[in-house]
Design a protein around this motif. Structure first.
Motif, PDB file in Angstrom:
ATOM      1  N   GLY A 116       0.823  -1.124   0.027  1.00  0.00           N
ATOM      2  CA  GLY A 116       0.087  -0.128   0.005  1.00  0.00           C
ATOM      3  C   GLY A 116       0.912   1.199  -0.023  1.00  0.00           C
ATOM      4  O   GLY A 116       1.970   1.202   0.489  1.00  0.00           O
ATOM      5  N   HIS A 117       0.483   2.261  -0.641  1.00  0.00           N
ATOM      6  CA  HIS A 117       1.236   3.462  -0.943  1.00  0.00           C
ATOM      7  C   HIS A 117       0.965   4.546   0.582  1.00  0.00           C
ATOM      8  O   HIS A 117      -0.007   4.569   1.115  1.00  0.00           O
ATOM      9  CB  HIS A 117       0.771   4.457  -2.010  1.00  0.00           C
ATOM     10  CG  HIS A 117       1.215   3.375  -3.386  1.00  0.00           C
ATOM     11  ND1 HIS A 117       2.515   3.638  -3.652  1.00  0.00           N
ATOM     12  CD2 HIS A 117       0.448   2.860  -3.891  1.00  0.00           C
ATOM     13  CE1 HIS A 117       2.393   3.076  -4.890  1.00  0.00           C
ATOM     14  NE2 HIS A 117       1.323   2.409  -4.980  1.00  0.00           N
ATOM     15  N   GLU A 118       2.008   4.985   0.938  1.00  0.00           N
ATOM     16  CA  GLU A 118       2.066   5.800   2.003  1.00  0.00           C
ATOM     17  C   GLU A 118       1.857   7.208   1.504  1.00  0.00           C
ATOM     18  O   GLU A 118       2.423   7.825   0.699  1.00  0.00           O
ATOM     19  CB  GLU A 118       3.358   5.886   2.881  1.00  0.00           C
ATOM     20  CG  GLU A 118       3.354   6.776   4.085  1.00  0.00           C
ATOM     21  CD  GLU A 118       4.558   6.431   5.084  1.00  0.00           C
ATOM     22  OE1 GLU A 118       4.649   7.009   6.219  1.00  0.00           O
ATOM     23  OE2 GLU A 118       5.560   5.796   4.560  1.00  0.00           O
ATOM     24  N   SER A 119       1.030   8.091   2.554  1.00  0.00           N
ATOM     25  CA  SER A 119       0.694   9.458   2.006  1.00  0.00           C
ATOM     26  C   SER A 119       1.939  10.162   1.807  1.00  0.00           C
ATOM     27  O   SER A 119       3.090  10.302   2.533  1.00  0.00           O
ATOM     28  CB  SER A 119      -0.199   9.997   2.717  1.00  0.00           C
ATOM     29  OG  SER A 119      -0.555  11.631   2.375  1.00  0.00           O
ATOM     30  N   ALA A 120       2.116  10.960   0.859  1.00  0.00           N
ATOM     31  CA  ALA A 120       3.370  12.039   0.629  1.00  0.00           C
ATOM     32  C   ALA A 120       2.957  13.609   1.084  1.00  0.00           C
ATOM     33  O   ALA A 120       3.543  14.540   0.725  1.00  0.00           O
ATOM     34  CB  ALA A 120       3.765  12.032  -0.806  1.00  0.00           C
ATOM     35  N   ASP A 121       1.449  13.689   1.494  1.00  0.00           N
ATOM     36  CA  ASP A 121       1.056  14.803   1.882  1.00  0.00           C
ATOM     37  C   ASP A 121       2.073  15.367   3.117  1.00  0.00           C
ATOM     38  O   ASP A 121       2.247  14.904   4.048  1.00  0.00           O
ATOM     39  CB  ASP A 121      -0.335  14.598   2.689  1.00  0.00           C
ATOM     40  CG  ASP A 121      -1.245  16.021   2.833  1.00  0.00           C
ATOM     41  OD1 ASP A 121      -0.765  16.830   3.698  1.00  0.00           O
ATOM     42  OD2 ASP A 121      -2.162  16.327   2.165  1.00  0.00           O
ATOM     43  N   PRO A 122       2.095  16.847   3.016  1.00  0.00           N
ATOM     44  CA  PRO A 122       2.851  17.550   3.937  1.00  0.00           C
ATOM     45  C   PRO A 122       2.737  17.318   5.281  1.00  0.00           C
ATOM     46  O   PRO A 122       3.364  17.552   6.277  1.00  0.00           O
ATOM     47  CB  PRO A 122       3.044  19.052   3.153  1.00  0.00           C
ATOM     48  CG  PRO A 122       2.598  18.772   1.898  1.00  0.00           C
ATOM     49  CD  PRO A 122       1.723  17.718   1.780  1.00  0.00           C
ATOM     50  N   GLY A 123       1.233  17.086   5.446  1.00  0.00           N
ATOM     51  CA  GLY A 123       0.753  17.193   6.905  1.00  0.00           C
ATOM     52  C   GLY A 123       0.979  15.853   7.397  1.00  0.00           C
ATOM     53  O   GLY A 123       1.050  15.668   8.565  1.00  0.00           O
ATOM     54  N   HIS A 124       1.174  14.745   6.630  1.00  0.00           N
ATOM     55  CA  HIS A 124       1.780  13.325   7.303  1.00  0.00           C
ATOM     56  C   HIS A 124       2.944  13.158   7.982  1.00  0.00           C
ATOM     57  O   HIS A 124       4.007  13.965   7.493  1.00  0.00           O
ATOM     58  CB  HIS A 124       1.626  12.554   6.108  1.00  0.00           C
ATOM     59  CG  HIS A 124       2.081  10.993   6.594  1.00  0.00           C
ATOM     60  ND1 HIS A 124       1.360  10.413   7.521  1.00  0.00           N
ATOM     61  CD2 HIS A 124       2.834  10.068   6.003  1.00  0.00           C
ATOM     62  CE1 HIS A 124       1.869   9.280   7.607  1.00  0.00           C
ATOM     63  NE2 HIS A 124       2.737   8.977   6.615  1.00  0.00           N
ATOM     64  N   THR A 125       2.926  12.761   9.286  1.00  0.00           N
ATOM     65  CA  THR A 125       3.979  13.025  10.353  1.00  0.00           C
ATOM     66  C   THR A 125       5.191  12.613   9.602  1.00  0.00           C
ATOM     67  O   THR A 125       6.484  12.847   9.852  1.00  0.00           O
ATOM     68  CB  THR A 125       3.783  12.287  11.450  1.00  0.00           C
ATOM     69  OG1 THR A 125       3.291  10.781  11.182  1.00  0.00           O
ATOM     70  CG2 THR A 125       2.750  12.843  12.160  1.00  0.00           C
ATOM     71  N   PHE A 404      -2.294   7.454   5.860  1.00  0.00           N
ATOM     72  CA  PHE A 404      -1.665   8.279   6.673  1.00  0.00           C
ATOM     73  C   PHE A 404      -1.302   7.871   8.207  1.00  0.00           C
ATOM     74  O   PHE A 404      -0.902   8.583   9.185  1.00  0.00           O
ATOM     75  CB  PHE A 404      -2.692   9.627   7.067  1.00  0.00           C
ATOM     76  CG  PHE A 404      -2.793  10.716   5.784  1.00  0.00           C
ATOM     77  CD1 PHE A 404      -1.960  11.846   6.044  1.00  0.00           C
ATOM     78  CD2 PHE A 404      -3.592  10.422   5.018  1.00  0.00           C
ATOM     79  CE1 PHE A 404      -2.115  12.802   5.271  1.00  0.00           C
ATOM     80  CE2 PHE A 404      -3.625  11.559   4.121  1.00  0.00           C
ATOM     81  CZ  PHE A 404      -3.083  12.595   3.846  1.00  0.00           C
ATOM     82  N   PHE A 405      -1.300   6.657   8.200  1.00  0.00           N
ATOM     83  CA  PHE A 405      -0.935   5.688   9.338  1.00  0.00           C
ATOM     84  C   PHE A 405       0.331   6.166   9.729  1.00  0.00           C
ATOM     85  O   PHE A 405       1.358   5.999   9.024  1.00  0.00           O
ATOM     86  CB  PHE A 405      -1.176   4.092   9.394  1.00  0.00           C
ATOM     87  CG  PHE A 405      -0.888   3.503  10.592  1.00  0.00           C
ATOM     88  CD1 PHE A 405      -1.792   3.374  11.435  1.00  0.00           C
ATOM     89  CD2 PHE A 405       0.259   3.216  10.984  1.00  0.00           C
ATOM     90  CE1 PHE A 405      -1.857   2.521  12.564  1.00  0.00           C
ATOM     91  CE2 PHE A 405       0.592   2.230  11.973  1.00  0.00           C
ATOM     92  CZ  PHE A 405      -0.555   2.065  13.034  1.00  0.00           C
ATOM     93  N   ASP A 406       0.495   6.406  11.162  1.00  0.00           N
ATOM     94  CA  ASP A 406       1.915   6.439  11.736  1.00  0.00           C
ATOM     95  C   ASP A 406       1.374   6.539  13.282  1.00  0.00           C
ATOM     96  O   ASP A 406       0.340   6.723  13.532  1.00  0.00           O
ATOM     97  CB  ASP A 406       2.533   7.566  11.540  1.00  0.00           C
ATOM     98  CG  ASP A 406       3.962   7.811  11.677  1.00  0.00           C
ATOM     99  OD1 ASP A 406       4.641   6.695  12.076  1.00  0.00           O
ATOM    100  OD2 ASP A 406       4.753   8.772  11.722  1.00  0.00           O
ATOM    101  N   VAL A 407       2.374   6.223  14.048  1.00  0.00           N
ATOM    102  CA  VAL A 407       2.447   6.097  15.780  1.00  0.00           C
ATOM    103  C   VAL A 407       3.175   7.082  16.203  1.00  0.00           C
ATOM    104  O   VAL A 407       3.986   7.855  15.746  1.00  0.00           O
ATOM    105  CB  VAL A 407       2.767   4.487  16.024  1.00  0.00           C
ATOM    106  CG1 VAL A 407       2.080   3.691  15.213  1.00  0.00           C
ATOM    107  CG2 VAL A 407       4.224   4.375  16.058  1.00  0.00           C
TER     108      VAL A 407
END
Length: 430
Positions: A116-125, A404-407
């Motif tokens: 699955g692709h991880e978001s490249a949005d600047p708001g993604h941690t 956008f998943f991150d911990v």
């Protein structure tokens, strides 16, 4: 190493693993670096074919395994250990046997990432922090990078305690590949990695616990699951000139998808059905001769899972018959359900209540998903031991398996300290 340095090292490990995400059976870099680290800390390390049975369901293609090996070496894998774990043998077990009386305690940590692709949005941690996945189409969207980093942090503390002469009994650290798809756990159990274990501990971050500082002392009702690939084979024909000569495999797959999702749920327990991917066809103007769908069923006991498996077979065969094509079903993974041992969950609850940063301790919660930690749990419990899977709370960037998943890195310290506290409570650490 000071406590603050140990915390920074854990965070750095987690972010490095996140940036170099590797899917199930392809975790060559991860496994090789974990093995090198553990060997350097003084553990007896076994890898690859020593800790995994030859029967490993859901292996990627030979080409994908080769590409994973090359990519791992290019990204800094340990060459010696990489050679031992290549070709889908990416498991690591590290043991510290003290020779002093005490229990044999195993800690299990899964190491794989998701497709699955991880978001490249600047708001993604992860994007903002510079550790977004560099592996196209693979993303640590379930927190296994955190689990692995916690395992390395625990290993560091055990090694320090060993140098001071503290540990008793035996500690076995199990770093498991291919949890996604429920493939690695059964293969490691079949290889005997938890034989002789008295107590088994594991954790999952963020499942039913979405606040940092929350701990679930023991999951219950980890769902049994069966993963399957349904292959349909028809006959090509020109779609305009001779469509009647063709046998449409994509049509069969489409019929199967609709009817798989329509399988009646069972009145005696919780069930899940999902079709995750559908692929097929060769070209726009030809009746398609090939299609495959990949799906799963889940239930809270093996009897209900058997009902679902039977219905999957009925649906796939029926869809094939309607379209006039052939069908076969391959098992791609699976594991039985499990429950934490209540007495061991009570130990986790007592320990967690004393850990800095813990604000809420819940005795139990339904897992509501599947996890092949259940394979280890069932093996240990069947032999008379105790097993627990505890929940480690964390703020999340998105739901599990989402872009956008991150911990929250602060949760890593809590997870490490709960494991260490349990080892002390069990008499393994002083």
């Amino acid at each position: 190493m000071s406590r603050s340095d140990a915390v920074r090292a854990m965070i750095a490990d987690r972010r490095d693993l996140h940036a170099h995400a590797e899917a199930g059976w392809c975790e060559v870099r991860t496994a090789s670096l974990v093995a090198r680290r553990l060997a350097g800390l003084g553990f007896a390390v076994r890898v690859g074919r020593e800790v995994l049975a030859a029967d490993r369901p859901g292996l990627p293609s030979h080409e994908e395994l080769k590409a994973a090996y090359r990519r791992a070496l290019a990204h800094g894998a340990d060459p010696g250990f990489a050679e031992l774990v290549r070709d889908g043998f990416t498991g690591v077990v590290a043991t510290l046997a003290t020779g002093r009386p005490g229990p044999t305690v195993a800690l299990r940590f899964d190491i794989d990432a998701n497709y699955g692709h991880e978001s490249a949005d600047p708001g993604h941690t992860a994007q903002r922090g510079g550790y977004r996945s560099r592996t196209d189409g693979v993303h640590h969207s379930c927190g296994h990078d955190a689990h692995t980093a916690i395992g390395l942090g625990v290993a560091r503390e055990i090694a320090a305690a060993s140098a001071a002469g503290e540990p008793a009994g035996e500690v076995r650290l199990v770093f498991q590949p291919a949890e996604e798809g429920l493939r690695g756990g059964p293969a490691m159990v079949a290889a005997g990695v938890v034989d002789g274990v008295d107590v088994l501990l594991g954790c999952h971050i963020g499942v039913q616990a979405r606040a940092t500082g929350e701990v679930i002392a023991g999951y219950r009702r980890i769902l049994a699951s069966h993963k399957f690939d349904a292959h349909f084979t028809g006959r090509n024909a020109h779609a305009g000139i001779s469509p009647h000569e063709g046998r449409n495999a994509v049509q069969a797959a489409a019929i199967a998808v609709q009817n798989l999702l329509a399988i009646s749920r069972h009145g005696d327990g919780e069930t899940r059905v999902n079709v995750g991917t559908v692929e097929g066809g060769e070209t726009r103007n030809s009746v398609p001769a090939r299609a495959v769908l990949r799906g799963e069923v889940r239930a809270d006991d093996d009897v209900i899972l058997g009902y679902l498996r039977d219905r999957v077979g009925d649906v796939v065969r029926g869809a094939a018959a309607v379209a006039g094509v052939a069908a076969r079903i391959e098992t791609a993974g699976g594991a039985a359900g499990a429950d934490s041992t209540p007495e061991l969950a009570a130990v986790v609850a007592r320990v967690a209540a004393r850990v800095d940063g813990v604000t809420v301790v819940r005795d139990a919660a339904d897992f509501k998903g599947s996890d092949d930690m259940s394979s280890f749990m069932n093996a240990v419990q069947a032999a008379g031991g105790q097993a627990v899977y505890f929940g480690l709370g964390s703020r999340l960037g998105d739901v599990h398996h989402a872009p956008f998943f991150d911990v929250d890195d602060d949760a890593l310290v809590i997870g490490r300290d709960v494991f260490l506290g349990c080892l002390r409570e069990l008499g393994v650490l002083g």
